[in-house]
Scaffold this motif. Structure first.
Motif, PDB file in Angstrom:
ATOM      1  N   CYS A 129       3.792  12.486   8.631  1.00 23.26           N
ATOM      2  CA  CYS A 129       3.967  11.376   7.690  1.00 23.26           C
ATOM      3  C   CYS A 129       4.724  11.813   6.438  1.00 23.26           C
ATOM      4  O   CYS A 129       5.187  10.979   5.671  1.00 23.26           O
ATOM      5  CB  CYS A 129       2.626  10.764   7.299  1.00 23.26           C
ATOM      6  SG  CYS A 129       1.733  11.670   6.019  1.00 23.26           S
ATOM      7  N   GLY A 130       4.835  13.126   6.246  1.00 26.65           N
ATOM      8  CA  GLY A 130       5.547  13.619   5.070  1.00 26.65           C
ATOM      9  C   GLY A 130       4.642  14.022   3.921  1.00 26.65           C
ATOM     10  O   GLY A 130       5.120  14.456   2.878  1.00 26.65           O
ATOM     11  N   ARG A 136      -3.311  20.439  13.096  1.00 20.50           N
ATOM     12  CA  ARG A 136      -3.113  21.034  14.422  1.00 20.50           C
ATOM     13  C   ARG A 136      -2.448  20.042  15.357  1.00 20.50           C
ATOM     14  O   ARG A 136      -1.933  20.416  16.396  1.00 20.50           O
ATOM     15  CB  ARG A 136      -4.455  21.478  15.011  1.00 20.50           C
ATOM     16  CG  ARG A 136      -4.997  22.727  14.374  1.00 20.50           C
ATOM     17  CD  ARG A 136      -6.274  23.192  15.027  1.00 20.50           C
ATOM     18  NE  ARG A 136      -6.230  23.299  16.467  1.00 20.50           N
ATOM     19  CZ  ARG A 136      -5.702  24.325  17.142  1.00 20.50           C
ATOM     20  NH1 ARG A 136      -5.161  25.314  16.496  1.00 20.50           N
ATOM     21  NH2 ARG A 136      -5.730  24.347  18.452  1.00 20.50           N
ATOM     22  N   THR A 137      -2.508  18.773  15.022  1.00 20.19           N
ATOM     23  CA  THR A 137      -1.852  17.753  15.825  1.00 20.19           C
ATOM     24  C   THR A 137      -0.620  17.286  15.055  1.00 20.19           C
ATOM     25  O   THR A 137      -0.247  17.880  14.058  1.00 20.19           O
ATOM     26  CB  THR A 137      -2.808  16.586  16.095  1.00 20.19           C
ATOM     27  OG1 THR A 137      -3.155  15.977  14.842  1.00 20.19           O
ATOM     28  CG2 THR A 137      -4.065  17.049  16.805  1.00 20.19           C
ATOM     29  N   PRO A 141      -5.691  12.550  10.326  1.00 21.23           N
ATOM     30  CA  PRO A 141      -6.332  11.286  10.708  1.00 21.23           C
ATOM     31  C   PRO A 141      -5.860  10.123   9.832  1.00 21.23           C
ATOM     32  O   PRO A 141      -5.891  10.199   8.593  1.00 21.23           O
ATOM     33  CB  PRO A 141      -7.820  11.576  10.497  1.00 21.23           C
ATOM     34  CG  PRO A 141      -7.934  13.058  10.694  1.00 21.23           C
ATOM     35  CD  PRO A 141      -6.662  13.628  10.122  1.00 21.23           C
ATOM     36  N   GLY A 142      -5.387   9.068  10.483  1.00 25.57           N
ATOM     37  CA  GLY A 142      -4.930   7.863   9.789  1.00 25.57           C
ATOM     38  C   GLY A 142      -3.505   7.924   9.274  1.00 25.57           C
ATOM     39  O   GLY A 142      -2.943   6.902   8.866  1.00 25.57           O
ATOM     40  N   ARG A 146      -0.190   5.272   8.283  1.00 25.96           N
ATOM     41  CA  ARG A 146       0.478   5.349   6.978  1.00 25.96           C
ATOM     42  C   ARG A 146       1.994   5.421   7.186  1.00 25.96           C
ATOM     43  O   ARG A 146       2.750   4.690   6.537  1.00 25.96           O
ATOM     44  CB  ARG A 146      -0.001   6.585   6.213  1.00 25.96           C
ATOM     45  CG  ARG A 146       0.688   6.796   4.890  1.00 25.96           C
ATOM     46  CD  ARG A 146       0.346   8.138   4.279  1.00 25.96           C
ATOM     47  NE  ARG A 146      -1.048   8.199   3.896  1.00 25.96           N
ATOM     48  CZ  ARG A 146      -1.605   9.264   3.338  1.00 25.96           C
ATOM     49  NH1 ARG A 146      -0.885  10.361   3.109  1.00 25.96           N
ATOM     50  NH2 ARG A 146      -2.875   9.260   3.001  1.00 25.96           N
ATOM     51  N   ALA A 147       2.453   6.263   8.103  1.00 30.35           N
ATOM     52  CA  ALA A 147       3.884   6.419   8.358  1.00 30.35           C
ATOM     53  C   ALA A 147       4.482   5.129   8.926  1.00 30.35           C
ATOM     54  O   ALA A 147       5.577   4.707   8.518  1.00 30.35           O
ATOM     55  CB  ALA A 147       4.126   7.585   9.312  1.00 30.35           C
ATOM     56  N   LEU A 148       3.768   4.514   9.855  1.00 31.35           N
ATOM     57  CA  LEU A 148       4.256   3.274  10.451  1.00 31.35           C
ATOM     58  C   LEU A 148       4.403   2.175   9.406  1.00 31.35           C
ATOM     59  O   LEU A 148       5.420   1.490   9.329  1.00 31.35           O
ATOM     60  CB  LEU A 148       3.304   2.830  11.568  1.00 31.35           C
ATOM     61  CG  LEU A 148       3.667   1.543  12.301  1.00 31.35           C
ATOM     62  CD1 LEU A 148       5.026   1.674  12.974  1.00 31.35           C
ATOM     63  CD2 LEU A 148       2.596   1.212  13.321  1.00 31.35           C
ATOM     64  N   HIS A 149       3.399   2.026   8.558  1.00 33.46           N
ATOM     65  CA  HIS A 149       3.461   0.960   7.559  1.00 33.46           C
ATOM     66  C   HIS A 149       4.461   1.265   6.449  1.00 33.46           C
ATOM     67  O   HIS A 149       5.050   0.347   5.885  1.00 33.46           O
ATOM     68  CB  HIS A 149       2.059   0.642   7.032  1.00 33.46           C
ATOM     69  CG  HIS A 149       1.271  -0.119   8.057  1.00 33.46           C
ATOM     70  ND1 HIS A 149       1.474  -1.453   8.315  1.00 33.46           N
ATOM     71  CD2 HIS A 149       0.335   0.288   8.939  1.00 33.46           C
ATOM     72  CE1 HIS A 149       0.682  -1.847   9.288  1.00 33.46           C
ATOM     73  NE2 HIS A 149      -0.019  -0.800   9.688  1.00 33.46           N
ATOM     74  N   THR A 150       4.703   2.520   6.173  1.00 37.87           N
ATOM     75  CA  THR A 150       5.766   2.873   5.223  1.00 37.87           C
ATOM     76  C   THR A 150       7.109   2.461   5.805  1.00 37.87           C
ATOM     77  O   THR A 150       7.952   1.880   5.108  1.00 37.87           O
ATOM     78  CB  THR A 150       5.747   4.383   4.910  1.00 37.87           C
ATOM     79  OG1 THR A 150       4.513   4.696   4.282  1.00 37.87           O
ATOM     80  CG2 THR A 150       6.907   4.780   4.018  1.00 37.87           C
ATOM     81  N   LEU A 151       7.332   2.723   7.079  1.00 35.06           N
ATOM     82  CA  LEU A 151       8.566   2.322   7.749  1.00 35.06           C
ATOM     83  C   LEU A 151       8.719   0.797   7.711  1.00 35.06           C
ATOM     84  O   LEU A 151       9.799   0.280   7.387  1.00 35.06           O
ATOM     85  CB  LEU A 151       8.558   2.818   9.197  1.00 35.06           C
ATOM     86  CG  LEU A 151       9.752   2.361  10.019  1.00 35.06           C
ATOM     87  CD1 LEU A 151      10.608   3.574  10.377  1.00 35.06           C
ATOM     88  CD2 LEU A 151       9.288   1.668  11.270  1.00 35.06           C
TER      89      LEU A 151
END
Length: 177
Positions: A129-130, A136-137, A141-142, A146-151
């Motif tokens: 997400c930046g 590790r993934t 979590p969540g 956050r990244a999707l809604h920022t986009l």
């Protein structure tokens, strides 16, 4: 990270749609694709294995790493065994360069064909997400949301409907038969 040390090469066809292969095990005459398919699975592993991003394949004969793999996705068969899809990492990739042609990164006392080991440089990569937080993934979590809604906020003026319309229009164009 996973360390996979396959046994001797065996002809054992598998026609599962996720993992079609003719061989399992390892010997140095196998092609890179045959080694990858043999290493991919089917393994009895806990669900936690699906958090691993990389695997190295070790020759039982030489004790050297013969391949490094980026794990891209997992699947489970009807017996509960897991297999992964991934790509062979080439020379120049940091994981390849650290492990390939080097000794087995796990203690010799480990008898299991598949084991886990830690490498802080590769196990704690920054969240996608930046935010810069280690994970590790791919995501904390969540943070995928956050990244999707920022986009959506940035590229679609915050409209989920506009994003879905765009996705549907472009997704149908990329479908192949």
């Amino acid at each position: 990270m996973l360390r996979i040390r396959p046994g001797a090469r065996l002809y054992e066809p598998d026609d599962h749609p996720f993992l079609t292969r003719e061989l399992r095990g390892y010997d140095p005459t196998m092609s890179p694709l045959e080694v990858l398919n043999a290493a991919r699975g089917w393994w009895v592993l806990a669900e936690a294995a699906e958090n691993e991003k990389f695997a190295v394949v070790v020759s039982r004969n030489t004790g050297l790493v013969v391949m490094a793999v980026a794990i891209e996705r997992w699947e489970q068969d009807e017996q509960g065994r897991r297999a992964f899809a991934g790509r062979i990492l080439p020379s120049g990739n940091p994981v390849h360069d650290r492990y390939v042609d080097q000794p087995d990164p796990t203690p010799n006392a480990v008898r299991s064909a598949v084991t886990y080991f830690s490498d802080d440089e590769f196990d704690n990569l920054p969240c996608r997400c930046g935010c810069g937080e280690p994970t590790r993934t791919q995501w904390r979590p969540g943070h995928d949301q956050r990244a999707l809604h920022t986009l959506i906020r940035t590229d679609f003026d915050g409209s989920v409907a506009a994003f879905l319309d765009w996705y549907q229009a472009h997704h149908s164009e990329t479908q192949t038969v």
